[in-house]
Design an enzyme around this catalytic site. Structure first.
Site, PDB file in Angstrom:
ATOM      1  N   CYS A 141       0.926  -1.248  -0.167  1.00 45.75           N
ATOM      2  CA  CYS A 141       0.067  -0.056   0.113  1.00 45.75           C
ATOM      3  C   CYS A 141       0.846   1.120  -0.068  1.00 45.75           C
ATOM      4  O   CYS A 141       1.242   1.684   1.000  1.00 45.75           O
ATOM      5  CB  CYS A 141      -0.875   0.041   1.147  1.00 45.75           C
ATOM      6  SG  CYS A 141      -2.009   1.525   1.217  1.00 45.75           S
ATOM      7  N   CYS A 144      -0.624   4.014   2.244  1.00 50.45           N
ATOM      8  CA  CYS A 144      -0.116   3.863   3.498  1.00 50.45           C
ATOM      9  C   CYS A 144       0.911   4.140   4.173  1.00 50.45           C
ATOM     10  O   CYS A 144       1.441   4.929   5.041  1.00 50.45           O
ATOM     11  CB  CYS A 144      -0.455   2.439   3.982  1.00 50.45           C
ATOM     12  SG  CYS A 144      -2.107   2.016   3.349  1.00 50.45           S
ATOM     13  N   ASP A 145       1.942   3.732   3.232  1.00 44.24           N
ATOM     14  CA  ASP A 145       3.394   3.458   3.703  1.00 44.24           C
ATOM     15  C   ASP A 145       4.352   4.472   2.723  1.00 44.24           C
ATOM     16  O   ASP A 145       5.607   4.692   3.252  1.00 44.24           O
ATOM     17  CB  ASP A 145       3.962   2.083   3.609  1.00 44.24           C
ATOM     18  CG  ASP A 145       2.988   1.426   4.283  1.00 44.24           C
ATOM     19  OD1 ASP A 145       2.602   1.604   5.488  1.00 44.24           O
ATOM     20  OD2 ASP A 145       2.843   0.116   3.987  1.00 44.24           O
TER      21      ASP A 145
END
Ligand code: NDP
Length: 328
Positions: A141, A144-145
Site C-alpha cells: 500500500c 499507507c506507507d
C-alpha cells in the site's frame, strides 16, 4: 445474541451502498466493518473515475461520505471482524432458520439476510524474503506507507493500473521509482501508462522478475532476473529502500467456503445477473440458491473490480434482500 433482518459484512463501496439501500428499505441493517475500514479503495491515493466527482476525490473522504449517508438512514455499524458463519440452516427443506454470523468469535448475530461484501486483498509474490522484510521495507500500500520513503528509492512490482498509480504516487515522494514488470508491456490503461512513461523519476524494468530481497534487517536491495529462461537471461541487482507489491488481489471469501459456491480463484459465484449465492454442493448450470445470502462487490467480481461496479452490486444485493424478506 442479536437478531437482525439484514447483516452486511464489509465496509467498502459494496457494503456501504448495500447499507444505504437496505436502511432506506427499512431493513434496519447492521454492518460489520471488518479489518480494513473503507475497504481496498482506501489503499489508493485518489479516485478519479467515480461519477459525480469531476475533480476526483480522496478515497477516505469518499468512504466516509458513504458511511455517513448510510448512517443517516439508520444503519448500525459494528467495528470488528467476522470470524465464523453458519449458513447451513435454510436450504434443507426444514423450517427456515436465520443465518448465524459470529463477530470476534463471541458476538452472535442471527440474520434473515446476509450480504457478503468482503472485497479482496493484495497478493504477494510468495518469495521467502517478502515475509522476512514485511513491515521493514515490504508493503502492498503506497498510500499507507509511501510517506516513510520520502527522498528514497523504491520499486513497485506489477504492470496494471494499480502499479502505475502507486508508481506515480511514490514518484511524488521518492527520489526514484523502479517498476518491475514481468511482461514486455504494461497492462494498465493507456492514460496510466502515459503518466508512468512520461515521469522522469520512474524507470520501467520490462521482462524482469524478482528473485529475492536483500538487506541488513530491512530492505536495501533486490535481485532481479531479466528474461528468465531465454538465451540472454541476465541477473540484475537494484539498490532500493522499499518494495511495493501491486500485482492484483484475491477475494476474501475463505470464511464462507463450507457454505456457498466459489470459483477456482475463490470468487463467490452468483446467479446470473443477481447477487444470489449458491449453496453447496454446486454444479455448473444446476446451482441451488442459498435463500437470504447475497454477495456484492469484489468478493464476487473477478472481471471489473471497480468501485462503481461494487457500489452498483451493493444496491442490487439490498434490493434482493428486501424482496426476499417481503416473501417470508
Ligand atoms: P491487474 O490484475 O490489472 O494487474 C496485475 C499486474 O501484476 C499485471 O501487470 C500482472 O502481470 C502483474 N502480476 C501478477 N502476478 C504477478 C507476479 N507473480 N509477478 C509479477 N507480476 C505479476 O491488477 P490491478 O490491481 O492493477 O487492477 C485491478 C483492476 O482495478 C483492473 O481492472 C484495473 O483497471 C482497476 N484499477 C483501476 C484504477 C483506476 O482506473 N484509477 C486504479 C487501480 C485499479 P501480467 O500483465 O503479466 O499478468
Amino acid at each position: 445474541m442479536n437478531k437482525v433482518k439484514c447483516l452486511i459484512i464489509g465496509s467498502g463501496p459494496a457494503g456501504y451502498t448495500a447499507a444505504i439501500y437496505a436502511s432506506r428499505a427499512n431493513l434496519q441493517p447492521v454492518l460489520i466493518e471488518g479489518p480494513q475500514l473503507g475497504g481496498q479503495l482506501t489503499t489508493t491515493t485518489e479516485v478519479e473515475n467515480f461519477p459525480g466527482y469531476p475533480d476526483g476525490i480522496e478515497p477516505f473522504q469518499m468512504m466516509d461520505d458513504m458511511k455517513r449517508q448510510a448512517e443517516r438512514f439508520g444503519t448500525q455499524f459494528v467495528s470488528g471482524v467476522v470470524t465464523k458463519v453458519n449458513f447451513q440452516t435454510s436450504n434443507t427443506g426444514e423450517a427456515r432458520k436465520p443465518h448465524q454470523v459470529w463477530v470476534e468469535d463471541t458476538d452472535l448475530y442471527e440474520a434473515d439476510t446476509v450480504i457478503i461484501a468482503t472485497g479482496a486483498s493484495a497478493k504477494y509474490l510468495g518469495i521467502e524474503s517478502e515475509r522476512t522484510y514485511k513491515g521493514r521495507g515490504v508493503s502492498a500500500c503506497a498510500t499507507c506507507d509511501g510517506f516513510f520513503y520520502r527522498k528514497k528509492t523504491v520499486a513497485v512490482v506489477g504492470g496494471g493500473d494499480t502499479a502505475c498509480e502507486e508508481a506515480n504516487y511514490l514518484a511524488g515522494l521518492c527520489e526514484k521509482v523502479y517498476m518491475i514488470v514481468r511482461k514486455p508491456y504494461l497492462r494498465a490503461s493507456e492514460i496510466m501508462q502515459q503518466r508512468v512513461l512520461n515521469n522522469p523519476k520512474i524507470e520501467v524494468l520490462f521482462e524482469h522478475n524478482t528473485v529475492q530481497l536483500t538487506g541488513e534487517g530491512k530492505v536495501q536491495g533486490a535481485d532481479l532476473v531479466y528474461r528468465k529462461g531465454e538465451p540472454d537471461e541476465e541477473m540484475k541487482h537494484i539498490a532500493i529502500d522499499g518494495f511495493f507489491l501491486a500485482i492484483g488481489h484475491h477475494p476474501n471469501t475463505e470464511l464462507f467456503k463450507d457454505f456457498i459456491a466459489r470459483d477456482a480463484e475463490g470468487y463467490i459465484i452468483t446467479e446470473g445477473h443477481s447477487t444470489q449465492c449458491f449453496s453447496l454442493p454446486f454444479k455448473e448450470g444446476q446451482g441451488v440458491g442459498l435463500p437470504g445470502v447475497f454477495a456484492a462487490g469484489d468478493c464476487a467480481d473477478p472481471h471489473y473490480r471497480q468501485a462503481i461496479v461494487a457500489a452498483g452490486s451493493g444496491a442490487k444485493a439490498a434490493i434482493e434482500a428486501d424482496k426476499y424478506i417481503k416473501s417470508l
